[in-house]
Motif scaffolding. Structure first.
Motif, short mmCIF file in Angstrom:
data_model
loop_
_atom_site.label_atom_id
_atom_site.label_comp_id
_atom_site.label_asym_id
_atom_site.label_seq_id
_atom_site.Cartn_x
_atom_site.Cartn_y
_atom_site.Cartn_z
N ASP A 43 -36.04 89.13 15.45
CA ASP A 43 -37.49 88.92 15.57
C ASP A 43 -38.23 90.24 15.36
OD1 ASP A 43 -36.74 90.23 17.86
OD2 ASP A 43 -37.65 88.80 19.25
N ASP A 44 -37.57 91.21 14.71
CA ASP A 44 -38.17 92.51 14.45
C ASP A 44 -39.26 92.35 13.39
OD1 ASP A 44 -38.82 95.15 13.76
OD2 ASP A 44 -36.79 95.85 14.16
N GLU A 45 -40.51 92.52 13.79
CA GLU A 45 -41.64 92.30 12.89
C GLU A 45 -41.81 93.40 11.84
OE1 GLU A 45 -45.07 91.73 15.32
OE2 GLU A 45 -44.36 89.82 16.16
N THR A 46 -41.06 94.48 11.98
CA THR A 46 -41.17 95.58 11.01
C THR A 46 -40.25 95.38 9.80
OG1 THR A 46 -39.47 96.96 12.03
CG2 THR A 46 -41.71 97.16 12.88
N LEU A 47 -39.39 94.37 9.84
CA LEU A 47 -38.46 94.14 8.75
C LEU A 47 -39.19 93.77 7.47
CD1 LEU A 47 -35.64 92.13 10.56
CD2 LEU A 47 -35.44 94.41 9.58
N VAL A 48 -38.68 94.26 6.35
CA VAL A 48 -39.26 93.94 5.04
C VAL A 48 -38.49 92.75 4.47
CG1 VAL A 48 -39.73 94.77 2.73
CG2 VAL A 48 -39.89 96.34 4.66
N TYR A 49 -39.12 91.59 4.49
CA TYR A 49 -38.46 90.38 4.01
C TYR A 49 -38.60 90.24 2.50
CZ TYR A 49 -37.67 88.68 8.76
OH TYR A 49 -37.22 88.53 10.04
N ASP A 50 -37.63 89.58 1.89
CA ASP A 50 -37.65 89.35 0.45
C ASP A 50 -36.75 88.15 0.15
OD1 ASP A 50 -37.60 89.36 -2.29
OD2 ASP A 50 -37.09 91.47 -2.50
N PRO A 51 -37.30 87.05 -0.37
CA PRO A 51 -36.50 85.85 -0.63
C PRO A 51 -35.66 85.93 -1.91
CG PRO A 51 -38.75 85.49 -1.33
CD PRO A 51 -38.73 86.83 -0.66
N GLU A 52 -35.85 87.00 -2.70
CA GLU A 52 -35.11 87.13 -3.96
C GLU A 52 -33.65 87.47 -3.68
OE1 GLU A 52 -34.87 86.94 -8.09
OE2 GLU A 52 -36.58 86.51 -6.77
N MET A 111 -30.20 101.04 12.48
CA MET A 111 -31.27 101.12 13.47
C MET A 111 -31.86 102.53 13.48
SD MET A 111 -32.64 99.04 15.83
CE MET A 111 -31.38 97.94 16.50
N ARG A 112 -33.19 102.60 13.30
CA ARG A 112 -33.91 103.87 13.42
C ARG A 112 -35.17 103.65 14.21
NH1 ARG A 112 -33.19 103.81 7.93
NH2 ARG A 112 -35.44 103.70 7.50
N ASP A 113 -35.40 104.52 15.16
CA ASP A 113 -36.62 104.42 15.98
C ASP A 113 -36.78 103.04 16.59
OD1 ASP A 113 -37.28 107.06 15.21
OD2 ASP A 113 -38.13 106.31 13.34
N GLU A 114 -35.65 102.48 17.03
CA GLU A 114 -35.61 101.19 17.72
C GLU A 114 -35.98 100.01 16.82
OE1 GLU A 114 -37.95 101.48 21.26
OE2 GLU A 114 -36.65 102.99 22.18
N HIS A 115 -35.93 100.20 15.51
CA HIS A 115 -36.23 99.11 14.58
C HIS A 115 -35.11 98.97 13.56
CE1 HIS A 115 -40.28 98.33 15.99
NE2 HIS A 115 -40.54 99.62 15.93
N LEU A 116 -34.88 97.73 13.12
CA LEU A 116 -33.88 97.47 12.09
C LEU A 116 -34.41 97.87 10.72
CD1 LEU A 116 -32.33 93.95 12.84
CD2 LEU A 116 -31.10 96.13 12.69
N HIS A 117 -33.51 98.41 9.89
CA HIS A 117 -33.86 98.76 8.52
C HIS A 117 -32.73 98.31 7.60
CE1 HIS A 117 -37.27 101.44 9.61
NE2 HIS A 117 -36.55 101.62 10.71
N LEU A 118 -33.05 98.03 6.37
CA LEU A 118 -32.06 97.67 5.36
C LEU A 118 -32.26 98.61 4.18
CD1 LEU A 118 -29.81 95.60 4.89
CD2 LEU A 118 -31.48 94.10 3.80
N ASP A 119 -31.36 99.58 4.05
CA ASP A 119 -31.52 100.63 3.05
C ASP A 119 -30.38 100.61 2.03
OD1 ASP A 119 -33.78 102.07 4.33
OD2 ASP A 119 -32.33 102.45 5.92
#
Length: 225
Positions: free
Chosen positions: A21-30, A48-56
């Motif tokens: 439910d992390d609202e900072t995530l960058v969603y992409d349906p592609e 996890m960075r700064d308590e938020h999930l990232h996809l790099d």
């Protein structure tokens, strides 16, 4: 071991499987649409960075300056937490590679037959990984490796090592900066999916060429018959 895998679903599919439910995530349906991911390329990595999930996008391989061989692509779960090479990464660089399955080659006669291994219900997989953090920075060949575990039961007939696949509900704690290295070891032991969760079938030998891509690479092949 894990030397080739598939990462073809969309970011949205992986996030939905986590129930995040992390609202900072960058969603992409592609769809990511990578059916033959090889070492030395960049893979999408959950961290996890700064308590938020990232996809790099992160380089798959790890070779620090003092390492004068080919970058390593896997780390054994039994030795990574304490070994010279991987202990710092286990402490401060835990990550997850979202995937849809992986390939292993089994010796048959004078050749090798590739197999595609995936969850029985076809749900996304989450490979435990460790690497050079922070993952939004460039570190050259100090990228990420996939953590492996010993294979048991029927899967050992294909290969004696396999990716350590975490349950979706264990990913957040594995990634958390507050999780101690000791607790991470417990998660690796207690929250890894067993061999009984997977299915596999033979696939085309075309997967051996890293330039080949496409859904046909993960489809069951009659070549082994």
């Amino acid at each position: 071991m894990c030397g080739r895998f598939a990462q073809y679903r969309s970011r949205d599919d992986y996030f939905d499987a986590l129930g995040s439910d992390d609202e900072t995530l960058v969603y992409d349906p592609e769809p990511v649409a990578r059916y033959n991911v090889a070492p030395g390329t960049r893979v999408l990595l959950l961290n996890m960075r700064d308590e938020h999930l990232h996809l790099d996008p992160v380089y798959w391989g790890y070779g620090p300056e003092w390492w004068h061989k080919q970058p390593l692509i896997n780390a054994r779960s039994e030795t990574a937490p304490t070994g010279r090479m991987f202990k710092p990464l286990w402490q401060h660089g835990r990550a997850v590679v979202p995937a849809d399955g992986w390939f292993e080659w089994k010796k048959e006669g004078t050749g090798k037959q590739p197999f595609f291994i995936y969850h029985k219900t076809r749900e996304p997989l989450f490979f435990a990984a460790i690497g050079k953090a922070p993952f939004d920075k460039e570190h050259g060949q100090e990228g990420v490796v996939i953590v492996t575990a010993a294979s048991n039961r029927g899967m050992v007939d294909i290969h004696d090592r396999r990716p350590l696949v975490l349950r979706a509900d264990a990913v957040a704690e594995w990634l958390s900066e507050e999780t101690s290295p000791e607790r991470a070891q417990q998660i690796a032991e207690e929250a890894a999916l067993p061999e009984s969760a997977f299915a596999w079938h033979p696939v085309s030998k075309k997967v051996g060429n890293i330039h080949n891509q496409g859904k046909e690479l993960i489809e069951e092949s009659a070549e082994a018959e």
